[in-house]
Design an enzyme around this catalytic site. Sequence first.
Site, PDB file in Angstrom:
ATOM      1  N   LYS A   1      -5.410  -6.563   0.968  1.00 59.74           N
ATOM      2  CA  LYS A   1      -5.146  -6.119   2.342  1.00 59.74           C
ATOM      3  C   LYS A   1      -4.199  -7.134   2.965  1.00 59.74           C
ATOM      4  O   LYS A   1      -4.512  -8.325   3.036  1.00 59.74           O
ATOM      5  CB  LYS A   1      -6.447  -6.092   3.148  1.00 59.74           C
ATOM      6  CG  LYS A   1      -6.260  -5.753   4.626  1.00 59.74           C
ATOM      7  CD  LYS A   1      -6.041  -4.284   4.866  1.00 59.74           C
ATOM      8  CE  LYS A   1      -5.844  -4.002   6.360  1.00 59.74           C
ATOM      9  NZ  LYS A   1      -5.693  -2.559   6.632  1.00 59.74           N
TER      10      LYS A   1
ATOM     11  N   ASP B   1      -7.456  -2.463  10.547  1.00 60.46           N
ATOM     12  CA  ASP B   1      -8.329  -1.561   9.776  1.00 60.46           C
ATOM     13  C   ASP B   1      -8.507  -0.212  10.465  1.00 60.46           C
ATOM     14  O   ASP B   1      -9.011   0.733   9.836  1.00 60.46           O
ATOM     15  CB  ASP B   1      -9.721  -2.189   9.618  1.00 60.46           C
ATOM     16  CG  ASP B   1      -9.683  -3.468   8.820  1.00 60.46           C
ATOM     17  OD1 ASP B   1      -9.064  -3.486   7.748  1.00 60.46           O
ATOM     18  OD2 ASP B   1     -10.278  -4.467   9.279  1.00 60.46           O
TER      19      ASP B   1
ATOM     20  N   GLU C   1      -2.716  -6.618   9.226  1.00 60.37           N
ATOM     21  CA  GLU C   1      -2.658  -5.156   9.358  1.00 60.37           C
ATOM     22  C   GLU C   1      -4.044  -4.645   9.734  1.00 60.37           C
ATOM     23  O   GLU C   1      -5.050  -4.984   9.111  1.00 60.37           O
ATOM     24  CB  GLU C   1      -2.149  -4.520   8.056  1.00 60.37           C
ATOM     25  CG  GLU C   1      -0.682  -4.902   7.805  1.00 60.37           C
ATOM     26  CD  GLU C   1      -0.069  -4.212   6.593  1.00 60.37           C
ATOM     27  OE1 GLU C   1      -0.715  -3.317   6.015  1.00 60.37           O
ATOM     28  OE2 GLU C   1       1.065  -4.582   6.231  1.00 60.37           O
TER      29      GLU C   1
ATOM     30  N   ASP D   1     -11.021   8.759   2.301  1.00 59.25           N
ATOM     31  CA  ASP D   1     -11.907   8.043   3.233  1.00 59.25           C
ATOM     32  C   ASP D   1     -12.992   8.981   3.785  1.00 59.25           C
ATOM     33  O   ASP D   1     -13.174   9.112   4.991  1.00 59.25           O
ATOM     34  CB  ASP D   1     -11.062   7.446   4.373  1.00 59.25           C
ATOM     35  CG  ASP D   1     -11.724   6.230   5.014  1.00 59.25           C
ATOM     36  OD1 ASP D   1     -12.683   5.692   4.424  1.00 59.25           O
ATOM     37  OD2 ASP D   1     -11.284   5.834   6.100  1.00 59.25           O
TER      38      ASP D   1
ATOM     39  N   TRP E   1     -16.986  -3.272   8.894  1.00 56.08           N
ATOM     40  CA  TRP E   1     -15.775  -3.351   8.066  1.00 56.08           C
ATOM     41  C   TRP E   1     -14.471  -3.333   8.859  1.00 56.08           C
ATOM     42  O   TRP E   1     -13.402  -3.479   8.272  1.00 56.08           O
ATOM     43  CB  TRP E   1     -15.745  -2.170   7.094  1.00 56.08           C
ATOM     44  CG  TRP E   1     -15.943  -0.820   7.749  1.00 56.08           C
ATOM     45  CD1 TRP E   1     -17.125  -0.176   7.922  1.00 56.08           C
ATOM     46  CD2 TRP E   1     -14.939   0.022   8.330  1.00 56.08           C
ATOM     47  NE1 TRP E   1     -16.931   1.027   8.570  1.00 56.08           N
ATOM     48  CE2 TRP E   1     -15.588   1.171   8.824  1.00 56.08           C
ATOM     49  CE3 TRP E   1     -13.549  -0.074   8.464  1.00 56.08           C
ATOM     50  CZ2 TRP E   1     -14.898   2.217   9.480  1.00 56.08           C
ATOM     51  CZ3 TRP E   1     -12.865   0.966   9.101  1.00 56.08           C
ATOM     52  CH2 TRP E   1     -13.546   2.092   9.593  1.00 56.08           C
TER      53      TRP E   1
ATOM     54  N   ASN F   1     -12.105  -5.901   2.769  1.00 60.49           N
ATOM     55  CA  ASN F   1     -13.381  -6.198   3.409  1.00 60.49           C
ATOM     56  C   ASN F   1     -13.460  -7.688   3.755  1.00 60.49           C
ATOM     57  O   ASN F   1     -12.494  -8.423   3.597  1.00 60.49           O
ATOM     58  CB  ASN F   1     -14.542  -5.741   2.510  1.00 60.49           C
ATOM     59  CG  ASN F   1     -15.810  -5.555   3.319  1.00 60.49           C
ATOM     60  OD1 ASN F   1     -16.663  -6.438   3.375  1.00 60.49           O
ATOM     61  ND2 ASN F   1     -15.927  -4.415   3.991  1.00 60.49           N
TER      62      ASN F   1
ATOM     63  N   TRP G   1     -22.269  -3.326  -0.483  1.00 61.43           N
ATOM     64  CA  TRP G   1     -22.176  -1.872  -0.635  1.00 61.43           C
ATOM     65  C   TRP G   1     -22.858  -1.445  -1.940  1.00 61.43           C
ATOM     66  O   TRP G   1     -23.779  -0.642  -1.964  1.00 61.43           O
ATOM     67  CB  TRP G   1     -20.697  -1.469  -0.602  1.00 61.43           C
ATOM     68  CG  TRP G   1     -20.387  -0.002  -0.649  1.00 61.43           C
ATOM     69  CD1 TRP G   1     -21.209   1.015  -1.039  1.00 61.43           C
ATOM     70  CD2 TRP G   1     -19.147   0.611  -0.292  1.00 61.43           C
ATOM     71  NE1 TRP G   1     -20.543   2.214  -0.946  1.00 61.43           N
ATOM     72  CE2 TRP G   1     -19.290   1.993  -0.485  1.00 61.43           C
ATOM     73  CE3 TRP G   1     -17.917   0.124   0.180  1.00 61.43           C
ATOM     74  CZ2 TRP G   1     -18.246   2.897  -0.238  1.00 61.43           C
ATOM     75  CZ3 TRP G   1     -16.890   1.015   0.422  1.00 61.43           C
ATOM     76  CH2 TRP G   1     -17.050   2.394   0.222  1.00 61.43           C
TER      77      TRP G   1
ATOM     78  N   TRP H   1       0.846  -1.201   0.000  1.00 58.49           N
ATOM     79  CA  TRP H   1       0.000   0.000   0.000  1.00 58.49           C
ATOM     80  C   TRP H   1       0.879   1.247   0.000  1.00 58.49           C
ATOM     81  O   TRP H   1       1.627   1.479   0.962  1.00 58.49           O
ATOM     82  CB  TRP H   1      -0.925   0.006   1.227  1.00 58.49           C
ATOM     83  CG  TRP H   1      -2.030  -1.009   1.139  1.00 58.49           C
ATOM     84  CD1 TRP H   1      -1.905  -2.360   1.003  1.00 58.49           C
ATOM     85  CD2 TRP H   1      -3.451  -0.737   1.181  1.00 58.49           C
ATOM     86  NE1 TRP H   1      -3.157  -2.948   0.945  1.00 58.49           N
ATOM     87  CE2 TRP H   1      -4.113  -1.986   1.060  1.00 58.49           C
ATOM     88  CE3 TRP H   1      -4.217   0.430   1.316  1.00 58.49           C
ATOM     89  CZ2 TRP H   1      -5.510  -2.099   1.069  1.00 58.49           C
ATOM     90  CZ3 TRP H   1      -5.608   0.308   1.330  1.00 58.49           C
ATOM     91  CH2 TRP H   1      -6.237  -0.938   1.193  1.00 58.49           C
TER      92      TRP H   1
ATOM     93  N   ASP I   1       0.460   4.336   0.842  1.00 55.04           N
ATOM     94  CA  ASP I   1      -0.629   5.030   1.535  1.00 55.04           C
ATOM     95  C   ASP I   1      -0.288   6.464   1.937  1.00 55.04           C
ATOM     96  O   ASP I   1      -1.052   7.090   2.656  1.00 55.04           O
ATOM     97  CB  ASP I   1      -1.072   4.222   2.751  1.00 55.04           C
ATOM     98  CG  ASP I   1       0.000   4.172   3.817  1.00 55.04           C
ATOM     99  OD1 ASP I   1       1.185   4.460   3.502  1.00 55.04           O
ATOM    100  OD2 ASP I   1      -0.337   3.866   4.972  1.00 55.04           O
TER     101      ASP I   1
ATOM    102  N   ASP J   1     -12.452   2.667  -2.144  1.00 57.68           N
ATOM    103  CA  ASP J   1     -13.596   3.384  -1.521  1.00 57.68           C
ATOM    104  C   ASP J   1     -14.022   4.681  -2.182  1.00 57.68           C
ATOM    105  O   ASP J   1     -15.162   5.116  -1.995  1.00 57.68           O
ATOM    106  CB  ASP J   1     -13.340   3.731  -0.044  1.00 57.68           C
ATOM    107  CG  ASP J   1     -13.225   2.527   0.844  1.00 57.68           C
ATOM    108  OD1 ASP J   1     -13.599   1.434   0.405  1.00 57.68           O
ATOM    109  OD2 ASP J   1     -12.757   2.687   1.975  1.00 57.68           O
TER     110      ASP J   1
HETATM  111  C1  BGC Z   1      -4.499   2.027   6.029  1.00 56.93           C
HETATM  112  C2  BGC Z   1      -3.172   2.106   5.327  1.00 56.93           C
HETATM  113  C3  BGC Z   1      -2.554   0.723   5.215  1.00 56.93           C
HETATM  114  C4  BGC Z   1      -3.533  -0.232   4.583  1.00 56.93           C
HETATM  115  C5  BGC Z   1      -3.024  -1.644   4.506  1.00 56.93           C
HETATM  116  C6  BGC Z   1      -5.379   1.020   5.364  1.00 56.93           C
HETATM  117  O1  BGC Z   1      -6.538   0.842   6.109  1.00 56.93           O
HETATM  118  O2  BGC Z   1      -5.086   3.274   6.086  1.00 56.93           O
HETATM  119  O3  BGC Z   1      -2.316   2.944   6.060  1.00 56.93           O
HETATM  120  O4  BGC Z   1      -1.374   0.775   4.488  1.00 56.93           O
HETATM  121  O5  BGC Z   1      -4.746  -0.235   5.297  1.00 56.93           O
HETATM  122  O6  BGC Z   1      -2.932  -2.240   5.751  1.00 56.93           O
END
Ligand code: BGC
EC number: 3.2.1.-
Length: 569
Positions: free
Chosen positions: A501, A507, A505, A242, A474, A381, A344, A200, A202, A289
């Site tokens: 995902k 949410d 990690e 988001d 979610w 999800n 959704w 990601w 991000d 999203d």
């Molecule tokens: C987070 C990101 C993260 C990604 C993968 C998202 O919900 O906001 O910071 O890299 O999830 O875990």
Amino acid sequence: MKVNVHRPRASRSVVTALSALLLGLVATLITIGSAHAAAGCKVTYGTNDWGGGFTANLGITNLGDPVTSWTLEWDFAGNQQVGQGWSGTFTQSSKHVTVKSLSYNGALATNASTSLGFNGSYSGTNTAPTTFKLNGTTCDGTAGSTPTPTPTPTPTDPGDGGSHAANPFAGGKGYVNPEWSAEAKGDGGTAVANQPTAVWLDRIAAINGVNGGMGLRAHLDAAVSQGAGYAQFVIYDLPGRDCAALASNGELGATDIGRYQSEYIDPIASIMADSKYANLKIITYIEPDSLPNLVTNVSGNTATAACQTMQQNGNYVKGVQYALNKLHAISNVYTYIDAAHHGWLGWDSNFNPAAQLFATVAKGTTAGVNSVDGFVVNTANYSPTTEPYLPVNDQTRQSKWVDWNYYVDESSFGAAFRQQLIADGFSSGIGMVIDTSRNGWGGSSRPTGPSTASDINTQVNAERVDRRPHVGDWCNQSGAGLGARPAAAPATGFDAYAWVKPPGESDGSSSAISNDEGKGFDRMCDPTYGGNALNGNSPSGALANAPLSGHWFSAQFHQLLQNAYPAVS
Ligand code: BGC
């Protein structure tokens, strides 16, 4: 990343008095400024009706001089009432409807077309209007004067050169992110630590690597040295990110589109275009999203001010189009737009509007619909790939769980949505991807067959493998397991099952945690929360003691391993 759900009832579009006024002023100025311009237009109007409700799809073709914004008007013959609209700002006064273009679809060259639509309600007969006006001119299908024909530009489409594969997942192994792999291995997950997961991107800093971690080049170099066929990246840093939740709010403010383009997309594209990586298939998942939020969170009781802002300023659409233009121009990069999930966009009221929005967005890119290789569903999800014991029929659709949806899983939703996308203009070569990282729902609570209970809610609850309190939940779902292991071409129309995902990690944090990542605290991640309109006022279903989104959440990882389906051996 958050994923929300709702089923909008027919309701008036929410337009603040101020924005309506401002749009009105803009339209007036334009009308005055182009008073002597040749005008002419054609409008098509078609509906799909269901008892008392309907979806209307409209097409506008500008047959006059180019315009920079448009206002479309008509009168209904009956008592039709416009509800949720898309690709325009809708207002209705008695029988008279006015639709104003948005910032991204106002410009129409001579002979250019655009589409829009809405969901409406009516009683009696749903007679289609026949007279439409565009910027005050009645659309009778003729040009106001003979405009100098503007040749349709041949789209330059460097990405569709011979090297662009039909399915980039096929025929090679996926890049294993060594950073995720080490976390998984170090936390009891050796059996799955060699699976490919997406990286990601991000935040801007992720391009070079955060806190000494690997950046984009380091990942691509590692992918090449692993001999990987493909590597996966999530493009996730839109302005106002988001907008319907808080846990994954990002670093860029609603208006930061310039920074998104020059500090985020441009450097990513220039690294991906490096000839060193030309033999690697680089898969990008575009902005989870964001476009779905523009369908479901701009009107009615699930609207948020932040999503309305992003609709009005057009920066989600502009950002996604910019990303598609830059990424598709690189022939070994593949683009998959995020298409939410069955819980959704599965309802009729969201399904067509979403497909139409995606089509409008893609058609606005340089290569048009060819800038999109496919769509990813269920990103981050928990919706199952298949519900083996829960049929969708007139009885089960009345249950609280199904709530009139036509879909209860991602296989059926993804296949149907793909057909809709093709009907709306996408290539028949598009492929769907399902994020199966956490949609397994195995373990001892998994149902083993159909139920014979006479109460429909009891029956459905006993049959569904998805154990969430509500399909709109979610965040860090209790009871979820790892889903199908990544696989190429698992079914017709599907390019892959992928772990987008990275399992383990979070949410979002269960309570507020201060941070410098722009992340907020969303109560949907608080196990004590009783919910809101987005999840039918149901419990959040979230695990306790979760860290910030994206951070390693050991307890969740252990649960995912334990409830994996298929089981981890
Ligand atoms: C987070 C990101 C993260 C990604 C993968 C998202 O919900 O906001 O910071 O890299 O999830 O875990």
